[in-house]
Design a protein around this motif. Structure first.
Motif, PDB file in Angstrom:
ATOM      1  N   ILE A  67       0.749  -1.107  -0.089  1.00 54.82           N
ATOM      2  CA  ILE A  67      -0.040   0.125  -0.054  1.00 54.82           C
ATOM      3  C   ILE A  67       0.778   1.403  -0.118  1.00 54.82           C
ATOM      4  CG2 ILE A  67      -1.627   1.350   1.350  1.00 54.82           C
ATOM      5  CD1 ILE A  67      -3.006  -1.314  -0.362  1.00 54.82           C
ATOM      6  N   PRO A  68       1.872   1.337   1.055  1.00 51.12           N
ATOM      7  CA  PRO A  68       2.551   2.801   0.983  1.00 51.12           C
ATOM      8  C   PRO A  68       3.302   2.744  -0.449  1.00 51.12           C
ATOM      9  CG  PRO A  68       3.564   1.024   2.592  1.00 51.12           C
ATOM     10  CD  PRO A  68       2.081   0.579   2.200  1.00 51.12           C
ATOM     11  N   LEU A  69       3.521   1.751  -1.017  1.00 54.67           N
ATOM     12  CA  LEU A  69       4.495   1.968  -2.492  1.00 54.67           C
ATOM     13  C   LEU A  69       3.554   2.331  -3.499  1.00 54.67           C
ATOM     14  CD1 LEU A  69       6.386  -1.517  -2.192  1.00 54.67           C
ATOM     15  CD2 LEU A  69       7.142   0.671  -1.645  1.00 54.67           C
ATOM     16  N   ILE A  70       2.253   1.796  -3.459  1.00 56.14           N
ATOM     17  CA  ILE A  70       1.378   2.203  -4.286  1.00 56.14           C
ATOM     18  C   ILE A  70       1.013   3.753  -4.218  1.00 56.14           C
ATOM     19  CG2 ILE A  70      -1.171   2.172  -4.993  1.00 56.14           C
ATOM     20  CD1 ILE A  70      -0.872  -0.844  -3.993  1.00 56.14           C
ATOM     21  N   LYS A  71       0.905   4.344  -2.796  1.00 56.31           N
ATOM     22  CA  LYS A  71       0.848   5.727  -2.695  1.00 56.31           C
ATOM     23  C   LYS A  71       1.788   6.516  -3.131  1.00 56.31           C
ATOM     24  CE  LYS A  71      -2.712   5.131   0.799  1.00 56.31           C
ATOM     25  NZ  LYS A  71      -3.235   5.123   2.198  1.00 56.31           N
ATOM     26  N   LYS A  72       3.069   6.047  -3.335  1.00 56.06           N
ATOM     27  CA  LYS A  72       4.069   6.853  -3.626  1.00 56.06           C
ATOM     28  C   LYS A  72       4.314   7.098  -5.303  1.00 56.06           C
ATOM     29  CE  LYS A  72       7.681   5.598  -0.517  1.00 56.06           C
ATOM     30  NZ  LYS A  72       8.791   4.395  -0.696  1.00 56.06           N
ATOM     31  N   ILE A  73       3.516   6.032  -5.927  1.00 55.07           N
ATOM     32  CA  ILE A  73       3.542   6.306  -7.255  1.00 55.07           C
ATOM     33  C   ILE A  73       2.971   7.568  -8.018  1.00 55.07           C
ATOM     34  CG2 ILE A  73       2.590   5.224  -9.274  1.00 55.07           C
ATOM     35  CD1 ILE A  73       2.944   2.469  -8.137  1.00 55.07           C
ATOM     36  N   ASP A  74       3.601   7.846  -9.006  1.00 58.63           N
ATOM     37  CA  ASP A  74       3.279   9.342  -9.697  1.00 58.63           C
ATOM     38  C   ASP A  74       2.655   8.826 -10.964  1.00 58.63           C
ATOM     39  OD1 ASP A  74       3.002  11.896 -10.001  1.00 58.63           O
ATOM     40  OD2 ASP A  74       5.145  11.922 -10.952  1.00 58.63           O
ATOM     41  N   GLY A  75       1.359   8.803 -11.054  1.00 57.31           N
ATOM     42  CA  GLY A  75       0.656   8.193 -12.184  1.00 57.31           C
ATOM     43  C   GLY A  75      -0.543   7.745 -11.753  1.00 57.31           C
ATOM     44  N   LYS A  76      -1.409   7.072 -12.631  1.00 56.72           N
ATOM     45  CA  LYS A  76      -2.822   7.017 -12.462  1.00 56.72           C
ATOM     46  C   LYS A  76      -2.947   5.286 -12.542  1.00 56.72           C
ATOM     47  CE  LYS A  76      -5.083  11.116 -13.842  1.00 56.72           C
ATOM     48  NZ  LYS A  76      -5.729  11.671 -15.126  1.00 56.72           N
ATOM     49  N   VAL A  77      -2.182   4.633 -13.166  1.00 52.46           N
ATOM     50  CA  VAL A  77      -2.211   3.314 -13.380  1.00 52.46           C
ATOM     51  C   VAL A  77      -0.936   2.583 -12.752  1.00 52.46           C
ATOM     52  CG1 VAL A  77      -2.599   1.262 -14.829  1.00 52.46           C
ATOM     53  CG2 VAL A  77      -3.548   3.714 -15.388  1.00 52.46           C
ATOM     54  N   CYS A  78      -1.161   1.670 -11.985  1.00 55.17           N
ATOM     55  CA  CYS A  78       0.266   0.815 -11.914  1.00 55.17           C
ATOM     56  C   CYS A  78      -0.234  -0.840 -11.673  1.00 55.17           C
ATOM     57  CB  CYS A  78       0.586   0.898 -10.508  1.00 55.17           C
ATOM     58  SG  CYS A  78      -0.197   0.174  -9.137  1.00 55.17           S
ATOM     59  N   VAL A  79       0.809  -1.566 -12.066  1.00 59.57           N
ATOM     60  CA  VAL A  79       0.571  -3.121 -12.259  1.00 59.57           C
ATOM     61  C   VAL A  79       1.161  -3.777 -10.716  1.00 59.57           C
ATOM     62  CG1 VAL A  79       1.417  -4.999 -13.626  1.00 59.57           C
ATOM     63  CG2 VAL A  79       0.924  -3.081 -14.632  1.00 59.57           C
ATOM     64  N   ILE A  80       0.251  -4.679 -10.476  1.00 59.63           N
ATOM     65  CA  ILE A  80       0.637  -5.345  -9.282  1.00 59.63           C
ATOM     66  C   ILE A  80       0.916  -6.926  -9.731  1.00 59.63           C
ATOM     67  CG2 ILE A  80       0.219  -6.361  -6.918  1.00 59.63           C
ATOM     68  CD1 ILE A  80       0.183  -3.427  -6.349  1.00 59.63           C
ATOM     69  N   ASP A  81       2.223  -7.357  -9.385  1.00 63.88           N
ATOM     70  CA  ASP A  81       2.617  -8.747  -9.973  1.00 63.88           C
ATOM     71  C   ASP A  81       2.208  -9.666  -8.740  1.00 63.88           C
ATOM     72  OD1 ASP A  81       3.586 -10.939 -11.014  1.00 63.88           O
ATOM     73  OD2 ASP A  81       5.600  -9.966 -11.216  1.00 63.88           O
ATOM     74  N   GLY A  82       1.718 -10.800  -9.024  1.00 62.86           N
ATOM     75  CA  GLY A  82       1.724 -11.921  -7.787  1.00 62.86           C
ATOM     76  C   GLY A  82       0.822 -11.780  -6.923  1.00 62.86           C
ATOM     77  N   ILE A  83      -0.466 -11.623  -7.104  1.00 60.48           N
ATOM     78  CA  ILE A  83      -1.607 -11.573  -6.178  1.00 60.48           C
ATOM     79  C   ILE A  83      -1.910 -13.162  -6.102  1.00 60.48           C
ATOM     80  CG2 ILE A  83      -4.309 -11.273  -5.717  1.00 60.48           C
ATOM     81  CD1 ILE A  83      -3.865  -8.790  -7.422  1.00 60.48           C
ATOM     82  N   ARG A  84      -2.204 -13.497  -4.563  1.00 61.35           N
ATOM     83  CA  ARG A  84      -2.233 -15.189  -4.414  1.00 61.35           C
ATOM     84  C   ARG A  84      -3.396 -15.478  -3.839  1.00 61.35           C
ATOM     85  NH1 ARG A  84       3.413 -15.548  -4.567  1.00 61.35           N
ATOM     86  NH2 ARG A  84       3.878 -17.392  -6.000  1.00 61.35           N
ATOM     87  N   ASN A  85      -3.999 -14.216  -3.252  1.00 61.11           N
ATOM     88  CA  ASN A  85      -5.436 -14.812  -2.584  1.00 61.11           C
ATOM     89  C   ASN A  85      -6.323 -13.521  -2.742  1.00 61.11           C
ATOM     90  OD1 ASN A  85      -5.390 -13.306  -0.002  1.00 61.11           O
ATOM     91  ND2 ASN A  85      -3.554 -14.570   0.268  1.00 61.11           N
ATOM     92  N   PHE A  86      -7.699 -14.023  -2.420  1.00 61.01           N
ATOM     93  CA  PHE A  86      -8.569 -12.704  -2.470  1.00 61.01           C
ATOM     94  C   PHE A  86      -8.692 -11.830  -1.531  1.00 61.01           C
ATOM     95  CE2 PHE A  86     -12.851 -10.989  -3.918  1.00 61.01           C
ATOM     96  CZ  PHE A  86     -12.612 -10.781  -5.113  1.00 61.01           C
ATOM     97  N   GLU A  87      -8.090 -12.260  -0.481  1.00 60.30           N
ATOM     98  CA  GLU A  87      -7.991 -11.190   0.714  1.00 60.30           C
ATOM     99  C   GLU A  87      -6.961  -9.935   0.139  1.00 60.30           C
ATOM    100  OE1 GLU A  87      -8.409 -14.309   1.097  1.00 60.30           O
ATOM    101  OE2 GLU A  87      -9.999 -14.393   2.485  1.00 60.30           O
ATOM    102  N   GLU A  88      -6.140 -10.425  -0.446  1.00 60.39           N
ATOM    103  CA  GLU A  88      -5.224  -9.348  -0.986  1.00 60.39           C
ATOM    104  C   GLU A  88      -5.989  -8.296  -2.044  1.00 60.39           C
ATOM    105  OE1 GLU A  88      -1.047 -11.841  -0.910  1.00 60.39           O
ATOM    106  OE2 GLU A  88      -2.080 -11.527  -2.609  1.00 60.39           O
ATOM    107  N   VAL A  89      -6.856  -8.977  -2.708  1.00 60.06           N
ATOM    108  CA  VAL A  89      -7.730  -8.374  -3.728  1.00 60.06           C
ATOM    109  C   VAL A  89      -8.720  -7.077  -2.981  1.00 60.06           C
ATOM    110  CG1 VAL A  89      -9.300  -8.192  -5.436  1.00 60.06           C
ATOM    111  CG2 VAL A  89      -7.569 -10.072  -5.457  1.00 60.06           C
ATOM    112  N   ILE A  90      -9.077  -7.645  -1.785  1.00 66.08           N
ATOM    113  CA  ILE A  90     -10.124  -6.774  -1.106  1.00 66.08           C
ATOM    114  C   ILE A  90      -9.147  -5.585  -0.641  1.00 66.08           C
ATOM    115  CG2 ILE A  90     -11.334  -6.857   1.241  1.00 66.08           C
ATOM    116  CD1 ILE A  90     -12.303  -9.668   0.441  1.00 66.08           C
ATOM    117  N   GLU A  91      -7.998  -5.969  -0.017  1.00 63.72           N
ATOM    118  CA  GLU A  91      -7.042  -4.902   0.700  1.00 63.72           C
ATOM    119  C   GLU A  91      -6.791  -4.170  -0.460  1.00 63.72           C
ATOM    120  OE1 GLU A  91      -6.165  -4.848   3.541  1.00 63.72           O
ATOM    121  OE2 GLU A  91      -5.185  -2.891   3.348  1.00 63.72           O
ATOM    122  N   PHE A  92      -6.637  -4.363  -1.697  1.00 61.04           N
ATOM    123  CA  PHE A  92      -6.079  -3.163  -2.547  1.00 61.04           C
ATOM    124  C   PHE A  92      -7.563  -2.579  -3.107  1.00 61.04           C
ATOM    125  CE2 PHE A  92      -2.745  -6.424  -4.226  1.00 61.04           C
ATOM    126  CZ  PHE A  92      -1.878  -5.720  -3.503  1.00 61.04           C
TER     127      PHE A  92
END
Lengths: 173, 173
Positions: A67-92
């Motif tokens: 989450i803090p890494l996502i917040k640091k991104i200067d842009g509107k879109v980012c790619v997340i590599d390696g989601i492993r369970n649906f609880e992670e999706v809910i968090e994102f």
């Protein structure tokens, strides 16, 4: 932030797909985030094992580290590599717009690719390969794949895969 | 026997896909097998609940009920509708050649279809629809989808789906 969240079984072609998008969007690798944590804690164990342990008590633990890494991104879109369970999706999804992509290939095709890239003296049998798949799936990866917004079938050539990814890329620019 | 084993989330289009193949191959519906069992035992509960209970102590229980039906078939190919966990696949593979097909559509597309076919006064919210999906997946359906030999993406028209199924059908005749 618009997140393009990737999942896929080993040798599905997920990394190739993401490498294409890397030219256009920043990529956060959940594996790298775990590696970073290992370095910080000075632990020296198998990455898969450590990943599993991190997610044991809180399935969204690694997502929370992102989450803090996502917040640091200067842009509107980012790619997340390696989601492993649906609880992670809910968090994102809590603060982001998430589009889930799963890259899929048949077990036979994935095993063929695995054999091509492996050293001949250090190779799993098809049965052991499937056993490793099922271990991976027991974390909840199958749920992420089943609930994806888009499944990219990658049974063919790299060029075909790139064309499919290009179509997706065009949706996000 | 060559088995074409189907799985898919609710409203993915699995039934439509199977209905096309029904013109060419015999179909064994695992749901019907459970219904038959309910009739035999004279139980009057929800089908999903009963299915879940049957699979509770032996995940391959319903698959085992299908085996004598498969053996009775006069032909080389049959379709199995409604695989729910990978233990069922292992059971079918013991004496048969199994080709696993998953029909996939995004949650948004499946919900759109669900809304179209539901009575307005008896309809789940998107959240409740997703909750039901996740219950379904907790049985192991995600694993079956992830390990399929072929995923049919069904985001478009019925004609498009039929064309995709036709390609598969041609492989089996």
């Amino acid at each position: 932030m618009k997140i393009i969240g990737f999942s896929g079984m080993p040798c599905s072609g997920k990394t190739l797909a993401i490498n294409f998008l890397r030219n256009y969007f920043p990529v956060i690798s959940m594996g790298d985030v775990v590696r970073e944590k290992m370095k910080e804690k000075n632990v020296n164990v198998d990455l898969r094992e450590y990943s599993f342990n991190l997610r044991k008590t809180d399935k969204a633990f690694v997502a929370k580290l992102c989450i803090p890494l996502i917040k640091k991104i200067d842009g509107k879109v980012c790619v997340i590599d390696g989601i492993r369970n649906f609880e992670e999706v809910i968090e994102f999804k809590k603060e982001n717009d998430v589009f889930l992509i799963a890259v899929h290939a048949s077990p036979a095709k994935r095993f063929e690719r695995y054999m091509k890239r492996s050293r001949k003296d250090d190779v799993l049998s098809f049965e052991a390969f499937m056993k490793r798949d099922r271990d991976e799936l027991s974390w909840g990866l199958g749920e992420v794949i089943a609930l994806s917004d888009c499944i990219i079938v990658n049974e063919g050539s790299i060029a075909e895969l790139e064309n499919k990814i290009k179509e997706i890329y065009l949706k996000f620019i």
